[in-house]
Design an enzyme around this catalytic site. Structure first.
Site, PDB file in Angstrom:
ATOM      1  N   LYS A 284       0.818  -1.223   0.000  1.00 54.36           N
ATOM      2  CA  LYS A 284       0.000   0.000   0.000  1.00 54.36           C
ATOM      3  C   LYS A 284       0.846   1.265   0.000  1.00 54.36           C
ATOM      4  O   LYS A 284       2.042   1.239   0.253  1.00 54.36           O
ATOM      5  CB  LYS A 284      -0.979  -0.027   1.188  1.00 54.36           C
ATOM      6  CG  LYS A 284      -2.149  -0.976   0.901  1.00 54.36           C
ATOM      7  CD  LYS A 284      -3.239  -0.925   1.951  1.00 54.36           C
ATOM      8  CE  LYS A 284      -4.371  -1.880   1.552  1.00 54.36           C
ATOM      9  NZ  LYS A 284      -5.376  -2.014   2.625  1.00 54.36           N
TER      10      LYS A 284
ATOM     11  N   ARG B  51      -3.267  -9.898   5.692  1.00 56.83           N
ATOM     12  CA  ARG B  51      -3.719  -9.990   4.302  1.00 56.83           C
ATOM     13  C   ARG B  51      -2.601  -9.484   3.406  1.00 56.83           C
ATOM     14  O   ARG B  51      -2.297  -8.278   3.421  1.00 56.83           O
ATOM     15  CB  ARG B  51      -4.997  -9.160   4.136  1.00 56.83           C
ATOM     16  CG  ARG B  51      -5.638  -9.222   2.761  1.00 56.83           C
ATOM     17  CD  ARG B  51      -6.909  -8.367   2.748  1.00 56.83           C
ATOM     18  NE  ARG B  51      -7.523  -8.341   1.434  1.00 56.83           N
ATOM     19  CZ  ARG B  51      -7.131  -7.566   0.434  1.00 56.83           C
ATOM     20  NH1 ARG B  51      -6.142  -6.717   0.608  1.00 56.83           N
ATOM     21  NH2 ARG B  51      -7.749  -7.625  -0.724  1.00 56.83           N
TER      22      ARG B  51
END
Ligand code: YH5
Length: 286
Positions: free
Chosen positions: A228, A262
């Site tokens: 991210k 995740r």
């Protein structure tokens, strides 16, 4: 801090033991997903990728058919069903895999449950009408993620009137109460602060730093930071260069109580988790 989080989730015919940190492998089935660039949109590509992640030690595969990049609009339900359901069916039937479905749509939740999915992962925290009822009916565990607003209107510079972890904790309390009132057992809930969803890089870093306060509700914590922009912004790295930064975040998240991570890159994250976990175990011995 003593964790009282439930450690065994009942995922249909599977069990997920979260007494130690586990990995969820990301399987995007969107043609426009950010970090895989739609490379896994082709069905057998997706299946091969899932098999590889399971072989590397992923405990669960998260199948997502909605791009949640800022500004993206949700796909029509039928399109999401067409992308997600055949992949879920195959992973369950051929691989007997534990599958979660990254969706906010009650229809997709129901179809996925009928096909043998073992968990629901909702970036909107079951806020769509009918979502709580859909999950309650099948009794599957569900991850409630925090997000201010919707991907369509996630601000460029989101504002919180209190420390971001307090806002996330209040959100969790309200969502957990709604879910319990709607018939979802508390033991089947996981919480995720939603890194990158209507949060600045500073919010994301602070949330990770204070992650342990989110253990207050006694529910297992999930986190998704893999590739991210919080990594990109700190290190100045493009999406395909964010693995090492991500491993540092994984280690810190485990130290602060995360039990489900995740990630895109399963094998390196499992090494980081195992190394971190072994250090933590040594610290808790007499
Ligand atoms: C999450 O955090 N995130 S979809 C941007 C990237 C890389 C990855 C620019 N679903 C989460 O994975 N579910 C997504 O690079 C999620 N927690 C849970 N529970 C966004 C994503 C991504 C975005």
């Amino acid at each position: 801090m003593i964790s009282t989080a439930a450690t065994l989730l009942h995922c249909g015919r599977h069990r997920l033991d979260l007494s130690y940190p586990r990995v969820m492998g990301i399987l995007n089935v969107t043609p426009d997903s950010f970090s895989d660039g739609g490379r896994y949109v082709m069905r057998d590509e997706a299946l091969r990728h899932a098999e590889a992640m399971l072989a590397e030690g992923a405990a669960i595969i998260d199948v997502g058919g909605e791009s949640t990049r800022p500004g993206a609009t949700p796909p029509p339900t039928q399109q999401e069903l067409d992308r997600v359901i055949p992949v879920v069916e195959y992973l369950v039937r051929e691989l007997d895999a534990l599958v979660s479905v990254d969706t906010s749509s009650p229809e997709v939740m129901r179809e996925a449950a009928e096909c043998g999915a073992g968990m629901i992962n909702d970036v909107r925290g079951l806020r769509r009408p009918g979502a709580i009822e859909a999950v309650a009916r099948y009794g599957l565990p569900v991850c409630l993620m925090h997000m201010l607003g919707e991907p369509e209107d996630m601000q460029q510079s989101p504002h919180y009137d209190e420390p971001v972890e307090r806002a996330v904790l209040s959100f969790f309390k309200a969502r957990v109460a709604d879910c319990e009132a709607g018939g979802i057992r508390r033991e089947q809930l996981l919480l995720d602060p939603g890194f990158g969803f209507a949060k600045t890089t500073q919010h994301n870093l602070r949330l990770l730093s204070r992650l342990a306060v989110l253990s207050e509700l006694g529910l297992p914590l999930m986190v998704g930071m893999s590739r991210k922009s919080m990594i990109g912004n700190v290190l100045g790295r493009a999406v395909e260069e964010r693995l090492h930064g991500g491993l540092a975040l994984t280690s810190l998240a485990v130290e602060r109580g995360a039990r489900l991570l995740r990630v895109h890159d399963v094998a390196p994250n499992i090494d980081a988790i195992n190394m971190t976990w072994n250090v933590l175990q040594e610290g808790t011995e007499l």
